[in-house]
Design a protein around this motif. Structure first.
Motif, short mmCIF file in Angstrom:
data_model
loop_
_atom_site.label_atom_id
_atom_site.label_comp_id
_atom_site.label_asym_id
_atom_site.label_seq_id
_atom_site.Cartn_x
_atom_site.Cartn_y
_atom_site.Cartn_z
N SER A 137 40.39 33.29 54.76
CA SER A 137 41.36 33.63 53.73
C SER A 137 40.83 34.30 52.80
CB SER A 137 42.34 32.55 53.31
OG SER A 137 43.22 33.02 52.56
N ASP A 138 41.54 35.29 52.01
CA ASP A 138 40.93 35.93 50.77
C ASP A 138 41.70 34.99 49.54
OD1 ASP A 138 39.67 37.83 51.99
OD2 ASP A 138 41.57 39.06 51.96
N TYR A 139 42.46 34.02 49.64
CA TYR A 139 42.61 33.16 48.48
C TYR A 139 42.17 31.87 48.73
CZ TYR A 139 46.32 36.77 48.47
OH TYR A 139 46.95 38.06 48.49
N PRO A 140 42.33 31.18 47.68
CA PRO A 140 41.85 29.69 47.41
C PRO A 140 42.64 28.78 48.16
CG PRO A 140 42.68 29.94 45.45
CD PRO A 140 42.69 31.32 46.38
N THR A 141 42.05 27.57 48.65
CA THR A 141 42.63 26.43 49.31
C THR A 141 43.17 25.52 48.19
OG1 THR A 141 41.62 26.73 51.29
CG2 THR A 141 42.51 24.49 50.76
N LEU A 142 44.33 24.99 48.23
CA LEU A 142 45.03 23.90 47.20
C LEU A 142 45.16 22.79 48.07
CD1 LEU A 142 47.39 26.23 45.42
CD2 LEU A 142 45.02 25.69 44.73
N PHE A 152 39.44 24.87 46.16
CA PHE A 152 38.21 25.55 46.52
C PHE A 152 38.15 26.96 47.15
CE2 PHE A 152 39.48 22.89 49.74
CZ PHE A 152 39.11 23.49 51.06
N GLN A 153 37.07 27.70 46.99
CA GLN A 153 37.14 29.07 47.74
C GLN A 153 35.87 29.63 47.73
OE1 GLN A 153 39.28 32.01 45.45
NE2 GLN A 153 39.40 33.43 47.29
N THR A 154 35.37 30.55 48.64
CA THR A 154 34.21 31.23 48.75
C THR A 154 34.71 32.61 48.62
OG1 THR A 154 33.11 29.57 50.26
CG2 THR A 154 32.24 31.92 50.20
N VAL A 155 34.29 33.23 47.58
CA VAL A 155 34.61 34.58 47.09
C VAL A 155 33.45 35.53 47.64
CG1 VAL A 155 35.56 36.29 45.54
CG2 VAL A 155 35.99 33.84 45.48
N ARG A 156 33.88 36.45 48.40
CA ARG A 156 32.98 37.73 49.02
C ARG A 156 32.81 38.72 47.92
NH1 ARG A 156 30.37 38.95 53.44
NH2 ARG A 156 29.71 41.23 53.82
N LEU A 157 31.93 38.53 47.28
CA LEU A 157 31.61 39.67 46.04
C LEU A 157 31.25 41.15 46.53
CD1 LEU A 157 29.85 37.49 43.49
CD2 LEU A 157 32.27 37.96 43.72
N ASP A 215 26.50 39.22 48.48
CA ASP A 215 26.56 37.96 47.71
C ASP A 215 28.04 37.35 47.79
OD1 ASP A 215 24.32 38.92 46.07
OD2 ASP A 215 25.30 40.29 45.18
N ASN A 216 27.85 36.14 47.52
CA ASN A 216 29.13 35.30 47.61
C ASN A 216 29.04 34.26 46.41
OD1 ASN A 216 30.29 35.97 50.44
ND2 ASN A 216 28.35 35.47 50.74
#
Length: 868
Positions: free
Chosen positions: A692-697, A721-726, A730-731
């Motif tokens: 997902s492109d959104y954080p998990t709550l 929490f989330q992993t953002v693909r920059l 890079d993440n």
């Protein structure tokens, strides 16, 4: 790499049927053959590619044709031919290209002219990606492949003598298909003829064989993101030549990746000026010693529409002791082509797209009208900045993307490639004889290729005569030994199965409380229907130091597979870590205890009954509920043996001087987790979440009921929490967690909030969200807040060194903090490793501004799976 090469090897194509034979040879000025040159017949929209001897052939109707003859490094030539009823053989000579611009001088502070051209190409890439509405084509492929060498160990593992005998021998594949494409991305593939000498062991599904055709160079994910927004951050471009050809100005642009990375391409693009479309692509991918080179030749199939008409792909393998090479030729004939009427080619006329897209603009939302106006402004701008090029690409995508494609993006289900390809085979596809292929193949067979077919037929006859009993016996013997050691799932009926763990899992834990834990877990299951299954999994372990049996039984009902429904009933008695799963992993504790007397995990005994349930309330919205009963008792060390000596610490956790009194705990727990727009895939009727492109709550509430001297409290906590693909390299990972105990009832150490810790130098937890500190020191029954941030990069420190860039590891910078009523603890560190396979890190911890400790840690997530 192997899977990719096999996919390319198996690509299926066709050629059109006609009456006369056109045979040609393309040579240089000295009469030497030009390998892999292309011969394009304009009237037929047919691209032919020559073999290594410069030769090609096809069947066409008699008449006059205008043809383009070209090859990299040579002047493109236009000739007119007349094909009589008796056919035609011709030889065409190409002159080596004389460069008009041998070297473009770029003065300090000035930008290479290639960047202006590439900005226009990238900004219009969505435009060319969606330009074709549909087409029908015939495509012919000839592929050859040879494995020259494999390691001795791999030879031992291969039981099939037929496969071993093929090492050093050429394998050939030829195919003809009819292909239909629709702008929704769907392909219909009809296999007309197929002939190959590739063993069954290496063959793959027909749907995977269209990887080259379906890989559109204008797609943002194709060829290392070469034409995607963000390309300038990962590639350098240099203008090498500019020349006129068939009324078009052509720019040759060298492509150079800024970093050495197996996902990035290198080579050259030939760009048609004004249209800013690709005329030819000569690109290479290199990874782990193997290289794939793509030479794609585009032609103007109809005015303003350039499509690939010939493919030349070479593969060289030199990975882990395996050496081989392959060559693949594809010729495409477009029988019908329909473009979107609103799509035009030149920058000047692109405004037509906007006018048609905005027809009835008075009814469009103001935001949409503003986007179209901005796009028109950018299209007509003579010079674009990099930011403007990226902006234009995004606006162009919105303007021209077909509704069918847009609808697919809205759909959260990730479908595999084969779901977009429908394959049918002609009933005679595998029965075409040598006479048929002699008449219809576009490339002549060489002696070694002919021998490949003869060898195939010989092997088939031998295999049929001797049967498969010998190889079956070898496979059965090997499978029996593997199953005995590593465990196996055995199908006992149409709907039932039995599974056991294997001898290697019979004793995987040692600690000073239990000694060696010797035993086994087995599992029996039944599929009740298409949507439900039931399993029962008992485990029995004898503890050599405590001289007692630990017995647990898990019963699992899986239901509603598209909602991940899962009900579990567990009961038994066993030892448990005071920190649950947050402290030292049990296998890591085993290694530390057995070799160095380092027993960082502390245990108590519990008798328990757990009832848990999980179900998706909606896509991405997951509900977990649990009712847990535990009867807890303290334990002492019963053994002190360690291979290298040493005295183990007591079984008292940090700060606990007294034994934990025996008590009970009855817990009701509810967790609600939500991830917006959570993409998923479906396999065997079951739903699997992917990304997902959104954080998990996540929100959790727990209530523990108890009488006198038993656990009794309320607790809440929340996590995001989330992993953002920059970008491609890079993440950024982040996680925030906070909570508190609401009531001041009785709590014992197993009830406390424990934080993920790595006290030992060898651990199994992710370094992204765990601390380098004592497992129990900061456990709390008050309130807390923790935060973790990790910047993960393929090129951070060590990977900036050129010779290190060829290695596959990545690097991370870590920062995390833990806030308690009387604690302000912070850690910072660096790690390097191979994704989730393993990492090495160095960290320093601070209490406020005061330095507290530092350490080196090695983490291998696989360790967490070895003891359950």
């Amino acid at each position: 790499m192997r899977l990719f090469i096999l996919s390319v090897t198996g690509l299926l194509f066709t050629a059109a049927l006609s009456a006369q034979t056109l045979a040609g040879r393309i040579v240089n000025a000295q009469g030497q053959p030009i390998p892999h040159a292309t011969f394009y017949i304009r009237e037929l929209a047919l691209g032919l590619i020559a073999d290594e001897q410069g030769e090609f052939r096809t069947r066409i109707d008699g008449g006059e044709y205008t043809c383009d003859v070209s090859s990299l490094g040579y002047e493109r030539k236009v000739i007119t031919i007349s094909v009589p009823e008796t056919g035609l053989s011709l030889e065409t000579a190409l002159q080596e290209k004389t460069y008009a611009i041998r070297e473009v001088t770029v003065f300090p502070g000035k930008e290479d002219p290639a960047y202006r051209i590439m900005r226009n190409v990238i900004s219009r890439a969505p435009y060319h990606l969606h330009q074709v509405k549909s087409y029908e084509a015939g495509v012919y492929l000839k592929g050859t492949f040879k494995i020259d060498k494999i390691p001795a160990l791999l030879k031992i593992q291969i039981n099939d003598k037929e496969v071993k005998d093929l090492i050093g021998k050429l394998l050939v594949l030829e195919s003809q298909n009819e292909i239909r494409y629709h702008e929704s991305g769907k392909y219909e593939q009809r296999v007309i003829a197929l002939s190959n000498a590739i063993p069954e062991n290496f063959r793959i599904d027909d749907r995977a064989l269209l990887s080259v055709i379906t890989n559109n160079i204008y797609a943002s994910s194709a060829f290392g993101g070469l034409l995607a927004p963000g390309s300038f951050s990962i590639y350098k471009f240099r203008l090498e030549d500019s020349y006129n050809e068939n009324g078009h100005a052509i720019h040759k642009i060298q492509v150079l990746p800024k970093k050495k990375n197996g996902d990035l391409v290198t080579g050259a693009l030939y760009i048609v000026d004004d249209a800013y479309t690709v005329q030819q692509a000569d690109l290479s991918l290199s990874q782990a010693g193997s290289t794939v080179r793509f030479n794609l030749t585009y032609h103007e199939i109809k005015p303003g529409t350039f499509l690939p008409a010939a493919y030349d792909i070479s593969v060289n393998i030199n990975t882990m002791g395996v050496k081989g090479k392959g060559q693949f030729y594809a010729s495409v004939k477009y029988n019908r082509l329909e473009t979107n009427d609103s799509y035009v080619l030149t920058a000047k006329d692109t405004a037509t797209v906007l006018k048609q897209a905005s027809s009835g603009a008075g009814t469009l939302p103001k935001k949409r009208q503003k986007e179209l106006a901005k796009l028109e402004e950018l299209v007509n701008k003579e010079k674009l900045s990099t930011r403007e090029a990226y902006k234009m690409a995004k606006l162009m995508e919105k303007a021209v993307e077909p509704e069918a494609v847009r609808e697919q993006r809205r759909n959260l289900e990730l479908r595999p490639l084969d779901s977009m390809i429908t394959v049918t085979r002609d009933s005679l596809a595998l029965l075409r004889d040598s006479a048929y292929w002699a008449e219809h193949r576009n490339l002549p067979l060489r002696e070694e290729e002919l021998q490949s077919y003869i060898q195939r037929d010989s092997i088939r006859r031998i295999s049929e005569s001797r049967g498969s009993a010998d190889s079956l016996g070898k496979r059965t013997s090997t499978a029996w030994i593997t199953g005995l050691l590593f465990g196996k799932k055995i199908k006992t009926g149409q709907k039932t199965y039995f599974r056991y763990g294997g001898l290697l899992t019979a004793c995987t834990e040692y600690n000073f409380v239990d000694g060696f834990r010797v035993g086994q877990r087995i599992e029996a299951g039944i599929n009740l229907d298409e949507n439900r299954s039931l399993s029962l999994s008992p485990a029995v372990h004898y503890t050599t130091a405590r001289k007692a049996f630990d017995i647990t039984v898990d019963g699992t009902l899986a239901y509603a597979p598209m909602r991940n429904g899962r009900f579990v009933l567990s009961t038994g008695h066993a030892t448990a870590d005071f920190a649950g799963n947050n402290g030292t992993g049990r296998f890591g504790n085993t290694l530390g205890s057995l070799f160095f007397a380092l027993n960082t995990a502390k245990f108590y005994q519990k008798r328990f009954l757990n009832l848990t349930n999980q179900i998706d309330l909606a896509n991405g919205l997951i509900l977990h509920t649990a009712f847990i009963y535990e009867k807890r008792n303290d334990l002492e060390n019963n053994i002190s043996y360690s291979i290298f000596g040493g005295t183990p610490a007591s079984n008292r956790p940090h700060g606990q001087s007294d034994k934990m009194p025996g008590h009970k705990a009855l817990t009701a727990d509810i967790t609600l987790e939500y991830t917006p727009r959570y993409y998923y895939s479906v396999w065997n009727g079951k739903k699997f979440y992917r990304s997902s492109d959104y954080p998990t709550l996540r929100f959790n509430y727990g209530r523990v009921f108890g009488g006198k001297n038993n656990s009794s409290f309320d607790k809440i906590e929340a996590t995001v929490f989330q992993t953002v693909r920059l970008n491609l390299f890079d993440n950024l990972f982040y996680e925030f967690n906070a909570g508190m105990f609401l009531s001041a009832g009785q709590t014992y150490l197993p009830d406390f909030k424990h934080f993920r810790t790595n006290e030992m130098f060898l651990a199994g937890k992710s370094l992204n969200n765990s601390f380098l500190m004592d497992n129990y020191r900061y456990a709390t029954n008050s309130k807390w807040m923790q935060a973790h941030v990790a910047y993960i990069s393929d090129y951070l420190l060590l990977k900036q060194i050129p010779f290190m860039q060829g290695y596959l590891f990545n690097e991370s910078l870590h920062l995390r903090t833990l806030q308690l009523p009387h604690l302000n603890y912070t850690e910072a560190g660096y790690s390097a490793g191979f994704g989730g396979l393993g990492r090495v890190g160095v960290f320093a911890g601070f209490n406020g501004l005061k330095y507290e400790h530092a350490g080196i840690i090695v983490t291998i997530p696989l360790l967490n799976t070895l003891v359950k």
